[in-house]
Motif scaffolding. Structure first.
Motif, PDB file in Angstrom:
ATOM      1  N   GLU A  95       0.849  -1.139   0.067  1.00 21.44           N
ATOM      2  CA  GLU A  95       0.098   0.060   0.086  1.00 21.44           C
ATOM      3  C   GLU A  95       0.783   1.188   0.064  1.00 21.44           C
ATOM      4  N   SER A  96       1.907   1.449   0.861  1.00 22.84           N
ATOM      5  CA  SER A  96       2.568   2.543   1.076  1.00 22.84           C
ATOM      6  C   SER A  96       3.265   2.876  -0.065  1.00 22.84           C
ATOM      7  N   GLY A 154       3.536   1.018  -3.340  1.00 21.44           N
ATOM      8  CA  GLY A 154       2.988   0.823  -4.507  1.00 21.44           C
ATOM      9  C   GLY A 154       3.780  -0.276  -5.262  1.00 21.44           C
ATOM     10  N   THR A 200       5.064  -4.053  -6.639  1.00 22.90           N
ATOM     11  CA  THR A 200       4.153  -5.308  -6.740  1.00 22.90           C
ATOM     12  C   THR A 200       5.164  -6.491  -6.448  1.00 22.90           C
ATOM     13  N   GLU A 255      -0.388  -4.638   5.106  1.00 26.62           N
ATOM     14  CA  GLU A 255       0.124  -3.524   4.316  1.00 26.62           C
ATOM     15  C   GLU A 255      -0.256  -3.931   2.788  1.00 26.62           C
ATOM     16  N   ARG A 295      -2.176  -5.303  -0.493  1.00 26.59           N
ATOM     17  CA  ARG A 295      -3.686  -5.640  -1.265  1.00 26.59           C
ATOM     18  C   ARG A 295      -3.157  -6.478  -2.333  1.00 26.59           C
TER      19      ARG A 295
END
Lengths: 149, 414
Positions: free
Chosen positions: B32-33, B35, B37, B65, B67
């Motif tokens: 999340e923080s 970005g 992957t 954190e 997703r």
């Protein structure tokens, strides 16, 4: 699972290094996934031009989550951050390691470290360090302070 | 199946490659923080070692954190063209990665499956399985007689026990099923038999149906009772004989053992009686005789010594008895002294006239303990008295015990 990642990642890196080697870097010995040897040529137009050095990588089964042990063997370059026993003072090999880094990126970092050197001299504490250091540089408490070289 | 090890048909866009395992994302997640992957598995493992993003080293406080990556990313990696993992075995399939699991499970003829016969245990390529099942060593086959399904390996054995198999009688050449065959053999009229008295000497042989006719005319039939009686007796005698033989064998063994022991014993004894005799055979007779003399004189000497020692032993015995007696006497004198001491003490106390008689016993104990003899015994005064009366005669023979000397002044001090 970790072990599957370890072997898959290293075999992938090896294929990549052999098919598409970076300039001045060549794998000479990679019979096992325990330790590899690579040669590193000094870049033309730098203090180390024309010299060839050998780097030894030793991998723990936790690679790439843990950094490999990287040392110079044989002919050891004279450099303010390279000790005469082959240990290299480079943060990405120790506390700044990240699983994103690879054998290729470490080699390039070391090559660039050599290339940016302006004065061939050993580290100031070389004699003391070489006397007291353990076999693995990962057991040394490094402090990183010089970003220029 | 492990999607990390599949081989892709085309080179994959580097944006779809996980920096940790360096293969296209499997189950991609985004931090999340920052970005970035990664494969879910890769970032989970990386965070076990260090809780920073592997790319930019930004701190990650918890697993929450993550997703799941954007749908478009998931679709792009799922639709990547891959080869079948059984490509080396011969499968030419190429297809989207997300269809690979279905292909392997349902379609791929080069997947290895275990033979359906548990006993077989072989791994067979799916395409060869039906052929294998026809020739599998562990397949089930039908018995041609009883129609039961039997494993191929046990068919031979089954044929012998198959209850429905037709068997021809070798004597009367009629056929019947196996279960009745044994019974039939017992009573087949054509079966060749011998006379019931063959063991006693009748030489008649013939068909089973003629046996009863023969028995009527058999000359051994009237003697049947006599023969059987003697047969029994003979058997009893044989048995007894056998038993006796074993007994003899055991006795022989014992005798052998004893003989061995005796010879060992005599060997050993010969060491003492004739130690030089064995070695001096080669040296001649005169040597032998002189050695004998020496031995004899040595023997006499030893005998004398043994006699002397016996005398000494007798002496020592006498001394010991004497010693014992002395000890007893000393003991009795000690007791007398003790009694006297207490009497004296009692008298002294009485003379002072202060203390009651109960106190005396207490002081007696104390004196006993304090005395240099250190005898802790508290003998009742009357018992002591009786003993002293008995022992007075000895008193004159004995010196008083040494330890009494220094004690006497103490007594007076009291």
């Amino acid at each position: 699972m970790s072990n599957a990642l370890f072997t898959k990642r290293l075999s992938k890196e090896l294929v990549d290094l052999k098919i598409n080697p970076p300039v001045g870097i060549e794998v000479t010995e990679a019979d096992t996934f325990k330790s590899w040897k690579l040669t590193l040529d000094g870049v033309d137009g730098t203090l180390y031009a024309g010299e060839r050095f050998t780097l030894e990588f030793r991998f723990s089964p936790n690679y790439p989550m843990e950094s490999p042990e990287v040392v110079f063997t044989g002919n050891i370059p004279i450099h303010p951050h390279i000790y005469s026993n082959g240990h290299i003072c480079l943060n990405v090999l120790y506390n700044q390691w990240s699983p994103v880094l690879s054998v290729r990126s470490v080699c390039l970092s070391i090559q660039s470290m050599l290339s940016s050197c302006t004065c061939k001299e050993p580290p100031p504490d070389n004699n003391h360090y070489v006397k007291t250091a353990k076999a693995s540089p990962k057991q040394t408490q490094w402090s990183f302070h010089d970003d220029s070289v | 199946m492990d999607l990390n090890s599949v081989v892709y048909v085309e080179s994959v866009n580097s944006n779809l490659i996980c920096c940790v395992c360096q293969t296209p994302f499997v189950d991609p997640v985004v931090i999340e923080s920052c970005g970035h992957t990664f494969c879910k598995n890769c970032i989970t493992q990386a965070l076990l070692t260090r809780s920073t993003c592997p790319v930019d080293r930004s701190h990650i406080s918890s697993v929450n954190e993550f997703r799941p990556a954007a749908k478009i990313i998931v679709n792009m990696v799922n639709e990547l063209l891959t080869y079948c993992p059984n490509k080396n075995a011969g499968c030419t399939y190429q297809g989207q990665r997300q269809l690979l699991i279905y292909h392997l499970k349902e379609e791929c003829m080069f997947a290895k499956l275990a033979c359906r016969n548990e006993e077989c245990g072989e791994m067979i390529l799916k395409k060869d399985l039906s052929k294998h099942m026809e020739s599998c060593k562990a397949r089930m086959v039908k018995c041609e007689n009883c129609e039961a399904k039997v494993q191929l390996s046990t068919l031979e054995g089954h044929k012998f026990t198959c209850p429905v198999k037709n068997i021809e009688c070798p004597f009367c050449h009629t056929t019947r099923i196996q279960s009745e065959h044994t019974l039939h053999l017992e009573e087949c009229p054509e079966k060749p038999v011998t006379c019931l008295h063959v063991e006693f000497g009748c030489s008649w042989e013939g068909r089973q149906c003629d046996l009863s006719d023969h028995i009527v005319s058999c000359s051994y039939e009237p003697l049947k009772g006599f023969f059987s009686m003697y047969k029994q007796r003979n058997e009893a005698l044989e048995q007894e004989n056998q038993q006796l033989r074993t007994n003899i064998q055991e006795l022989n063994n014992t005798v052998d053992l004893l003989e061995n022991q005796v010879s060992a014993m005599s060997d050993w004894l010969s060491n003492f009686t004739d130690p030089k005799g064995l070695s001096s055979n080669s040296e001649g007779q005169h040597l032998n005789s002189s050695a004998h003399d020496i031995l004899l004189s040595g023997n006499d000497h030893i005998k004398n010594e043994i006699e002397n020692l016996n005398f000494s032993l007798v002496d020592i015995d006498a001394i010991m008895t004497e010693n014992m007696r002395m000890q007893e006497e000393i003991q009795s004198v000690k007791n007398i002294c003790h009694g006297l001491r207490m009497q004296m003490h009692y008298l002294l106390m009485e003379k002072r006239g202060g203390e009651p008689s109960v106190g005396t016993t207490g002081s007696v104990v104390r004196t006993g303990l304090n005395g240099p003899i250190g005898i802790g015994r508290t003998v009742p005064p009357n018992a002591n008295n009786s003993k002293s009366g008995h022992d007075t005669s000895l008193e004159s023979n004995m010196r008083p015990p040494r330890s009494l000397g220094p004690e006497s002044p103490r007594q007076e001090k009291l």
